[in-house]
Design a protein around this motif. Structure first.
Motif, PDB file in Angstrom:
ATOM      1  N   MET A 271       0.771  -1.246   0.008  1.00 24.39           N
ATOM      2  CA  MET A 271      -0.010  -0.170   0.214  1.00 24.39           C
ATOM      3  C   MET A 271       0.935   1.398   0.144  1.00 24.39           C
ATOM      4  SD  MET A 271      -3.453  -0.679  -0.238  1.00 24.39           S
ATOM      5  CE  MET A 271      -4.305   0.818   0.784  1.00 24.39           C
ATOM      6  N   ASP A 272       1.843   1.299   0.705  1.00 26.70           N
ATOM      7  CA  ASP A 272       2.741   2.497   0.765  1.00 26.70           C
ATOM      8  C   ASP A 272       4.151   2.680  -0.232  1.00 26.70           C
ATOM      9  OD1 ASP A 272       1.282   3.329   3.127  1.00 26.70           O
ATOM     10  OD2 ASP A 272       2.668   2.100   4.419  1.00 26.70           O
ATOM     11  N   ALA A 273       3.964   1.619  -0.997  1.00 22.83           N
ATOM     12  CA  ALA A 273       5.166   1.870  -2.076  1.00 22.83           C
ATOM     13  C   ALA A 273       4.605   2.766  -2.963  1.00 22.83           C
ATOM     14  CB  ALA A 273       5.367   0.228  -2.615  1.00 22.83           C
ATOM     15  N   PRO A 274       5.532   3.618  -3.508  1.00 20.82           N
ATOM     16  CA  PRO A 274       5.246   4.539  -4.297  1.00 20.82           C
ATOM     17  C   PRO A 274       5.028   3.837  -6.018  1.00 20.82           C
ATOM     18  CG  PRO A 274       7.580   4.606  -4.142  1.00 20.82           C
ATOM     19  CD  PRO A 274       7.143   3.617  -2.935  1.00 20.82           C
ATOM     20  N   ILE A 275       5.748   2.983  -6.260  1.00 21.35           N
ATOM     21  CA  ILE A 275       5.427   2.092  -7.739  1.00 21.35           C
ATOM     22  C   ILE A 275       5.753   0.675  -7.426  1.00 21.35           C
ATOM     23  CG2 ILE A 275       7.543   2.458  -8.544  1.00 21.35           C
ATOM     24  CD1 ILE A 275       5.981   3.564 -10.964  1.00 21.35           C
ATOM     25  N   LEU A 276       5.463  -0.188  -8.194  1.00 16.55           N
ATOM     26  CA  LEU A 276       5.401  -1.603  -8.273  1.00 16.55           C
ATOM     27  C   LEU A 276       5.543  -1.984  -9.668  1.00 16.55           C
ATOM     28  CD1 LEU A 276       2.686  -1.124  -5.980  1.00 16.55           C
ATOM     29  CD2 LEU A 276       3.989  -3.380  -5.265  1.00 16.55           C
ATOM     30  N   LEU A 277       6.183  -2.846  -9.991  1.00 15.38           N
ATOM     31  CA  LEU A 277       6.500  -3.568 -11.071  1.00 15.38           C
ATOM     32  C   LEU A 277       5.456  -4.874 -11.103  1.00 15.38           C
ATOM     33  CD1 LEU A 277       7.608  -3.904 -14.034  1.00 15.38           C
ATOM     34  CD2 LEU A 277       9.443  -5.008 -13.035  1.00 15.38           C
ATOM     35  N   ALA A 278       4.508  -4.772 -11.902  1.00 16.68           N
ATOM     36  CA  ALA A 278       3.486  -5.960 -11.979  1.00 16.68           C
ATOM     37  C   ALA A 278       3.900  -6.972 -13.208  1.00 16.68           C
ATOM     38  CB  ALA A 278       2.140  -5.543 -12.156  1.00 16.68           C
ATOM     39  N   SER A 279       4.009  -8.182 -13.033  1.00 20.22           N
ATOM     40  CA  SER A 279       4.623  -9.054 -13.830  1.00 20.22           C
ATOM     41  C   SER A 279       3.899 -10.313 -14.087  1.00 20.22           C
ATOM     42  CB  SER A 279       6.041  -9.264 -13.895  1.00 20.22           C
ATOM     43  OG  SER A 279       6.464 -10.067 -12.798  1.00 20.22           O
ATOM     44  N   HIS A 280       3.746 -10.988 -15.140  1.00 18.15           N
ATOM     45  CA  HIS A 280       3.136 -12.374 -15.268  1.00 18.15           C
ATOM     46  C   HIS A 280       4.197 -13.221 -15.998  1.00 18.15           C
ATOM     47  CE1 HIS A 280       0.328 -15.557 -16.197  1.00 18.15           C
ATOM     48  NE2 HIS A 280       0.500 -15.289 -17.179  1.00 18.15           N
ATOM     49  N   ARG A 281       4.684 -14.422 -15.235  1.00 15.48           N
ATOM     50  CA  ARG A 281       5.546 -15.412 -15.689  1.00 15.48           C
ATOM     51  C   ARG A 281       6.652 -14.800 -16.150  1.00 15.48           C
ATOM     52  NH1 ARG A 281       1.877 -19.864 -19.029  1.00 15.48           N
ATOM     53  NH2 ARG A 281       0.725 -20.743 -17.150  1.00 15.48           N
ATOM     54  N   GLY A 282       7.187 -13.883 -15.567  1.00 16.84           N
ATOM     55  CA  GLY A 282       8.461 -13.027 -15.702  1.00 16.84           C
ATOM     56  C   GLY A 282       8.553 -11.848 -16.685  1.00 16.84           C
ATOM     57  N   THR A 283       7.430 -11.562 -17.347  1.00 11.47           N
ATOM     58  CA  THR A 283       7.203 -10.625 -18.474  1.00 11.47           C
ATOM     59  C   THR A 283       6.585  -9.538 -17.756  1.00 11.47           C
ATOM     60  OG1 THR A 283       7.075 -12.011 -20.078  1.00 11.47           O
ATOM     61  CG2 THR A 283       6.305  -9.859 -20.574  1.00 11.47           C
ATOM     62  N   PRO A 284       7.179  -8.101 -17.786  1.00  5.09           N
ATOM     63  CA  PRO A 284       6.711  -6.953 -17.075  1.00  5.09           C
ATOM     64  C   PRO A 284       5.080  -6.709 -17.852  1.00  5.09           C
ATOM     65  CG  PRO A 284       8.540  -6.524 -17.524  1.00  5.09           C
ATOM     66  CD  PRO A 284       8.435  -8.115 -18.253  1.00  5.09           C
ATOM     67  N   VAL A 285       4.181  -6.346 -17.123  1.00  4.35           N
ATOM     68  CA  VAL A 285       3.019  -6.035 -17.588  1.00  4.35           C
ATOM     69  C   VAL A 285       2.702  -4.665 -17.469  1.00  4.35           C
ATOM     70  CG1 VAL A 285       0.510  -6.358 -17.535  1.00  4.35           C
ATOM     71  CG2 VAL A 285       1.803  -8.224 -17.238  1.00  4.35           C
ATOM     72  N   ALA A 286       2.895  -3.881 -16.353  1.00  2.00           N
ATOM     73  CA  ALA A 286       2.797  -2.554 -16.056  1.00  2.00           C
ATOM     74  C   ALA A 286       3.463  -2.206 -14.952  1.00  2.00           C
ATOM     75  CB  ALA A 286       1.356  -2.501 -15.899  1.00  2.00           C
ATOM     76  N   LEU A 287       3.655  -0.875 -14.595  1.00  2.00           N
ATOM     77  CA  LEU A 287       3.881  -0.086 -13.567  1.00  2.00           C
ATOM     78  C   LEU A 287       2.643   0.191 -12.875  1.00  2.00           C
ATOM     79  CD1 LEU A 287       7.034   2.034 -14.514  1.00  2.00           C
ATOM     80  CD2 LEU A 287       7.056  -0.162 -13.178  1.00  2.00           C
ATOM     81  N   VAL A 288       2.348  -0.028 -11.623  1.00  2.00           N
ATOM     82  CA  VAL A 288       1.099   0.128 -11.022  1.00  2.00           C
ATOM     83  C   VAL A 288       1.587   0.829  -9.539  1.00  2.00           C
ATOM     84  CG1 VAL A 288       0.129  -1.919 -11.780  1.00  2.00           C
ATOM     85  CG2 VAL A 288       1.229  -2.064  -9.956  1.00  2.00           C
ATOM     86  N   LYS A 289       0.373   1.596  -9.065  1.00  2.00           N
ATOM     87  CA  LYS A 289       0.481   2.250  -7.877  1.00  2.00           C
ATOM     88  C   LYS A 289      -0.766   1.969  -7.188  1.00  2.00           C
ATOM     89  CE  LYS A 289      -0.747   6.813  -8.902  1.00  2.00           C
ATOM     90  NZ  LYS A 289      -0.181   8.302  -8.893  1.00  2.00           N
ATOM     91  N   ALA A 290      -0.763   1.843  -5.704  1.00  2.00           N
ATOM     92  CA  ALA A 290      -1.912   1.461  -4.764  1.00  2.00           C
ATOM     93  C   ALA A 290      -2.577   2.914  -4.817  1.00  2.00           C
ATOM     94  CB  ALA A 290      -1.434   1.161  -3.638  1.00  2.00           C
ATOM     95  N   GLU A 291      -3.942   2.834  -4.908  1.00  2.00           N
ATOM     96  CA  GLU A 291      -4.577   4.113  -4.939  1.00  2.00           C
ATOM     97  C   GLU A 291      -6.324   3.797  -4.468  1.00  2.00           C
ATOM     98  OE1 GLU A 291      -3.782   7.807  -7.420  1.00  2.00           O
ATOM     99  OE2 GLU A 291      -5.516   6.842  -8.272  1.00  2.00           O
ATOM    100  N   GLY A 292      -6.753   4.048  -3.419  1.00  2.30           N
ATOM    101  CA  GLY A 292      -8.175   3.904  -3.028  1.00  2.30           C
ATOM    102  C   GLY A 292      -8.487   2.448  -2.936  1.00  2.30           C
ATOM    103  N   GLY A 293      -7.558   1.716  -2.647  1.00  2.00           N
ATOM    104  CA  GLY A 293      -7.617   0.206  -2.505  1.00  2.00           C
ATOM    105  C   GLY A 293      -7.551  -0.487  -3.694  1.00  2.00           C
ATOM    106  N   VAL A 294      -7.074   0.124  -4.753  1.00  2.00           N
ATOM    107  CA  VAL A 294      -7.129  -0.410  -6.052  1.00  2.00           C
ATOM    108  C   VAL A 294      -5.463  -0.287  -6.582  1.00  2.00           C
ATOM    109  CG1 VAL A 294      -7.815  -0.406  -8.646  1.00  2.00           C
ATOM    110  CG2 VAL A 294      -9.466  -0.249  -6.475  1.00  2.00           C
ATOM    111  N   PHE A 295      -4.989  -1.290  -7.195  1.00  2.00           N
ATOM    112  CA  PHE A 295      -3.750  -1.179  -8.136  1.00  2.00           C
ATOM    113  C   PHE A 295      -4.187  -0.669  -9.430  1.00  2.00           C
ATOM    114  CE2 PHE A 295      -2.178  -5.039  -5.674  1.00  2.00           C
ATOM    115  CZ  PHE A 295      -0.993  -4.227  -4.730  1.00  2.00           C
ATOM    116  N   ARG A 296      -3.780   0.653  -9.613  1.00  2.00           N
ATOM    117  CA  ARG A 296      -3.909   1.411 -10.913  1.00  2.00           C
ATOM    118  C   ARG A 296      -2.717   1.440 -11.812  1.00  2.00           C
ATOM    119  NH1 ARG A 296      -9.032   3.170 -10.505  1.00  2.00           N
ATOM    120  NH2 ARG A 296      -9.700   3.730  -8.305  1.00  2.00           N
ATOM    121  N   VAL A 297      -2.776   1.239 -13.131  1.00  2.00           N
ATOM    122  CA  VAL A 297      -1.853   1.254 -14.103  1.00  2.00           C
ATOM    123  C   VAL A 297      -1.373   2.515 -14.046  1.00  2.00           C
ATOM    124  CG1 VAL A 297      -0.980   1.006 -16.500  1.00  2.00           C
ATOM    125  CG2 VAL A 297      -2.754  -0.662 -15.419  1.00  2.00           C
ATOM    126  N   VAL A 298       0.042   2.948 -14.131  1.00  2.00           N
ATOM    127  CA  VAL A 298       0.781   4.119 -14.112  1.00  2.00           C
ATOM    128  C   VAL A 298       1.442   4.186 -15.598  1.00  2.00           C
ATOM    129  CG1 VAL A 298       2.913   5.570 -13.413  1.00  2.00           C
ATOM    130  CG2 VAL A 298       1.267   4.239 -11.698  1.00  2.00           C
TER     131      VAL A 298
END
Length: 303
Positions: A271-298
Motif C-alpha cells: 500500500m505504501d510503495a510509491p510504485i510497483l512492477l507488475a509481471s506475469h510469468r517473468g514478463t513485465p505487464v505494467a507499472l502500478v501504484k496503490a490508490e484507493g484500495g486498487v492497483f492502478r496502471v501508471v
C-alpha cells in the motif's frame, strides 16, 4: 516472391561503457547500429570528456526512464589544482592561476561542507536553459550566462588519492542534477585555490554499475557473431530495487486493458510503495501504484 518477415523487436537495457571523446548521442548511435531496434534512449548524459556507465534503453525499456533517471550516480574523478578554466574541465581556456596547493588534511576538512543537501551553481558551459537558450551556447557566443544556484544532494564525497602536488582523485555519490565539474571548482575555491577536472568516470547509475558495462569494441565483436543482443539486460532489471507484484493470467489481462485490480488482504504491505512492477510469468505487464484500495496502471508495457 514472398514477403520479408519483420525484424524482431528489441527490448531491454544495454549498459554501455562510454569511451572518451564521444557525446552520449554519438555513443547511442553506434550502439543502436550494432544492436538494432527502432526506439532507443539514454539515461543521464555524459560529456565527451567523461567515460563510464551510460544506460541505453531499447524498446519498452524507454518507458522506464522517467521513473529511474533521478536515482543515485557515482563518479571517480581527478582534480588539477591551481588552474581555473572557463569550462571547469580540461577543454576550456585558463582564466586564472594560483600557487596554492591544498594539503591532504585540509582537503579532508573541506569535504565535510560538500556532503548533504547543498546549493550548487552549475557551470556556465552546461545544457541548462536560460530564457530558452542553452547556457553553453550563450557562453560560446561571448556572453556571461547568469547561473542560478540550485539544491543538489551529495551523499558521499571522499578523497581517494593524493596523486601529486597538482592532482588528487575523488569519489562522489550524488543525486540527479549534480555537476561534478562544479564540485571540483567549488572545493578548490574553498581551499583557497582554483581547480578543474582532468578525468571523469561514471561508475554507477542506479543499480547499473561499471562492472556490468560493455565497451563498444566488445559490442562490435558480438555484432560480428550476430550476438549483439545477448548483451541486453531484461526490461525489468532496472527495477530490481522496487517491489514486484506477481500477477495471474486474468489479472494481467485486466491491467493490459487499463483496468484496476482490487488490493487483496495479503497485498496490504504494498500500500505504501510509491510504485510497483507488475509481471506475469517473468514478463513485465505494467507499472502500478496503490490508490484507493486498487492497483492502478501508471505505465503499461507492450510485448
Amino acid at each position: 516472391m514472398g514477403s520479408i518477415p519483420p525484424k524482431p523487436s528489441v527490448h531491454g537495457w544495454l549498459i554501455l561503457d562510454k569511451p572518451l571523446g564521444l557525446t552520449s548521442t554519438q555513443a547511442l548511435g553506434k550502439a543502436r547500429r550494432l544492436v538494432g531496434g527502432k526506439k532507443v534512449g539514454h539515461m543521464g548524459t555524459l560529456d565527451p570528456l567523461a567515460t563510464g556507465v551510460l544506460p541505453l534503453a531499447f524498446g519498452e525499456a524507454t518507458k522506464l526512464i522517467p521513473y529511474i533517471q533521478d536515482g543515485e550516480k557515482e563518479y571517480l574523478f581527478t582534480v588539477r589544482w591551481g588552474l581555473k578554466r572557463t569550462t571547469d574541465d580540461g577543454e576550456g581556456e585558463v582564466t586564472a592561476q594560483s600557487p596554492v596547493r591544498p594539503t591532504e588534511e585540509k582537503i579532508f576538512m573541506a569535504l565535510r561542507s560538500f556532503v548533504g543537501h547543498i546549493l550548487q551553481t552549475p557551470p556556465a558551459y552546461s545544457a541548462i536553459k536560460i530564457d530558452g537558450k542553452r547556457a553553453y551556447a550563450l557562453a560560446r557566443g561571448g556572453k556571461d550566462p547568469q547561473m542560478t544556484p540550485r539544491p543538489v544532494d551529495v551523499y558521499v564525497f571522499d578523497l581517494v588519492k593524493m596523486i601529486d602536488a597538482d592532482h588528487a582523485s575523488f569519489r562522489v555519490v550524488c543525486g540527479s542534477g549534480t555537476y561534478v565539474r562544479a564540485l571540483a571548482r567549488d572545493l578548490a575555491e574553498s581551499l583557497g585555490t582554483y581547480g578543474h577536472l582532468t578525468a571523469l568516470q561514471r561508475t554507477r547509475v542506479g543499480i547499473f554499475s561499471i562492472e556490468s558495462a560493455i565497451s563498444l569494441e566488445k559490442l562490435e565483436e558480438l555484432s560480428h557473431k550476430q550476438a549483439a543482443q545477448t548483451a541486453l539486460l531484461k526490461v525489468g532489471s532496472a527495477l530490481d530495487d522496487i517491489p514486484g507484484l506477481i500477477l495471474t493470467a486474468s489479472d494481467a489481462g485486466r491491467l493490459r486493458a487499463g483496468q484496476g485490480l482490487l488490493i487483496r488482504p495479503d497485498q496490504m504491505d504494498f500500500m505504501d510503495a510509491p510504485i510497483l512492477l507488475a509481471s506475469h510469468r517473468g514478463t513485465p505487464v505494467a507499472l502500478v501504484k496503490a490508490e484507493g484500495g486498487v492497483f492502478r496502471v501508471v505505465r503499461g508495457f507492450n510485448f
